[in-house]
Design an enzyme around this catalytic site. Structure first.
Site, mmCIF file in Angstrom:
data_model
loop_
_atom_site.group_PDB
_atom_site.id
_atom_site.type_symbol
_atom_site.label_atom_id
_atom_site.label_comp_id
_atom_site.label_asym_id
_atom_site.label_seq_id
_atom_site.Cartn_x
_atom_site.Cartn_y
_atom_site.Cartn_z
ATOM 1 N N LYS A 156 0.847 -1.185 0.000
ATOM 2 C CA LYS A 156 0.000 0.000 0.000
ATOM 3 C C LYS A 156 0.887 1.241 0.000
ATOM 4 C CE LYS A 156 -4.262 -1.718 0.371
ATOM 5 N NZ LYS A 156 -5.370 -1.387 -0.553
ATOM 6 N N ASP A 181 -0.267 -0.914 -4.696
ATOM 7 C CA ASP A 181 -1.644 -0.397 -4.665
ATOM 8 C C ASP A 181 -1.616 1.029 -4.140
ATOM 9 O OD1 ASP A 181 -4.314 0.053 -4.652
ATOM 10 O OD2 ASP A 181 -4.839 -1.505 -3.209
ATOM 11 N N GLU A 207 -1.627 -0.939 -9.160
ATOM 12 C CA GLU A 207 -3.086 -0.956 -9.083
ATOM 13 C C GLU A 207 -3.634 0.431 -8.756
ATOM 14 O OE1 GLU A 207 -6.533 -3.242 -6.456
ATOM 15 O OE2 GLU A 207 -4.421 -3.728 -6.154
ATOM 16 N N ASP A 230 -9.047 -0.680 -10.083
ATOM 17 C CA ASP A 230 -9.799 -1.160 -8.915
ATOM 18 C C ASP A 230 -10.993 -0.235 -8.694
ATOM 19 O OD1 ASP A 230 -10.853 -1.994 -6.534
ATOM 20 O OD2 ASP A 230 -9.025 -1.783 -5.366
ATOM 21 N N LYS A 252 -14.031 -7.099 -7.233
ATOM 22 C CA LYS A 252 -14.368 -7.260 -5.819
ATOM 23 C C LYS A 252 -15.876 -7.443 -5.745
ATOM 24 C CE LYS A 252 -10.568 -4.516 -3.902
ATOM 25 N NZ LYS A 252 -10.195 -3.237 -3.254
ATOM 26 N N CYS A 280 -10.618 -7.930 -2.437
ATOM 27 C CA CYS A 280 -11.570 -7.983 -1.333
ATOM 28 C C CYS A 280 -11.528 -6.689 -0.547
ATOM 29 C CB CYS A 280 -11.250 -9.154 -0.406
ATOM 30 S SG CYS A 280 -9.636 -8.999 0.418
#
Length: 335
Positions: A156, A181, A207, A230, A252, A280
């Site tokens: 992250k 991400d 991402e 995403d 997701k 998720c």
């Protein structure tokens, strides 16, 4: 088909440690669990309402309650009920919980697993990423050292200290491939700079670098690393647009509104030349279970949320060194 009954429960699950992404930090996750029963059989579903998409726990419960009468008086087959559900509620967490509960109930009623109903292989030995939250480069390096034997780490990031954090992770887990991400926190200038500066690192995907409403600029550009959608990706209707701007879509179930839509998205994505990632929200193993059915169709799997929770549900997923052994029959999706 005899009438259905519906039970809704909100639950708070403490996290093992604070979970930090570009949009903020949290120390617990709040989910909505639904149980749909038919006689002595019952199916379970869980969703995680997401403020980023305008959702709240109370709002999701209200949405589920708004169709209670339609659900419990429905007289057709369970498969027909799932199809009606796609029209009763929009894509999102509320529909996901109900859709997944109906799939679970059908597995029990028809004495055949959800994977078999969808003509998909049973998920076994699925490789999932494991996530490292945003922290100082030093602390992210320490977190990576504890995960150095895993094949794939998800990092992250926000717009700060990007290369310092990535280098710290790589130095401490040199064998692991890395998936970035950014959760919409970059701009195109930073993306282009990072893409040119990470060629020495084993990055497999970036991402959602840009805000969902600012990804038009990606059309016609190419990068040394695949770019994934995403927050830009919700349902099948998004895929033609995304196929011209991204290499990968993250499905997701809480975004797309359930396994029914998710299965269609995976097929449509591949027919449009996109790779599939299954992701998720921060939920329990009950949230992960339907995603695991889709994981057999995915190039990237991010279903590690149960590892973030202090204590998971009974019969939770066993995740060891990035490997999800199987979908426990007692958890979801099996007779």
């Amino acid at each position: 088909m005899s009438n259905l009954s519906l039970m809704i429960r909100r639950e708070i699950w403490p996290l093992a440690k604070p979970f930090v992404i570009a949009r903020g930090s949290r120390s617990e996750t709040e989910v909505v669990q639904v149980t749909i029963a038919q006689g002595v059989l019952f199916g379970l579903g869980e969703c995680v309402p997401t403020p980023r998409f305008g959702e709240s726990v109370s709002g999701v419960i209200d949405a589920i309650e708004s169709i209670r009468d339609k659900l419990i008086t429905f007289s057709g087959e369970l498969s027909q009920c799932r199809q009606q559900l796609q029209h009763w509620l929009p894509a999102g967490a509320a529909r996901n919980a109900l859709d997944c509960a109906l799939w679970d109930l059908a597995a029990k009623a028809e004495q055949t697993s959800v994977a078999q109903q969808l003509s998909l292989i049973e998920p076994k030995n699925i490789t999932t990423v494991q996530t490292i939250s945003i922290d100082s480069p030093e602390n992210m390096g320490k977190a990576a050292a504890l995960l150095k034997n895993l094949p794939l780490l998800k990092i992250k990031l926000n717009e700060e200290l990007v290369l310092e954090r990535l280098n710290a992770v790589h130095e401490n887990a040199p064998k692991a491939k890395l998936l970035i991400d950014a959760n919409e926190s970059w701009n195109i200038v930073l993306l282009e700079h990072v893409a040119k500066s990470i060629k020495h690192l084993p990055i497999v995907l970036i991402e959602q670098p840009l805000k969902a409403n600012q990804d038009e600029i990606l059309k016609g550009k190419s990068f040394s690393v695949p770019i994934g959608a995403d927050e830009s990706c919700h349902t099948c209707s998004d895929i033609p647009y995304l196929a011209q701007r991204y290499d990968v879509i993250n499905i997701k179930l809480d975004k797309c509104g359930g396994l029914t839509e998710g299965v269609q998205m995976a097929k449509l994505a591949k027919s449009n030349g996109l790779q599939v990632m299954v992701g998720c929200m921060v939920g329990t193993s009950l949230s992960m279970a339907p995603g695991l059915i889709l994981a057999t169709q995915a190039s990237y799997v991010d279903l590690d949320a149960p590892l973030l929770i202090k204590v998971d549900r009974p019969f939770g997923l066993q995740i060891n060194n990035g490997n999800i052994k199987n979908l426990p029959v007692e958890l979801w999706g099996h007779p």
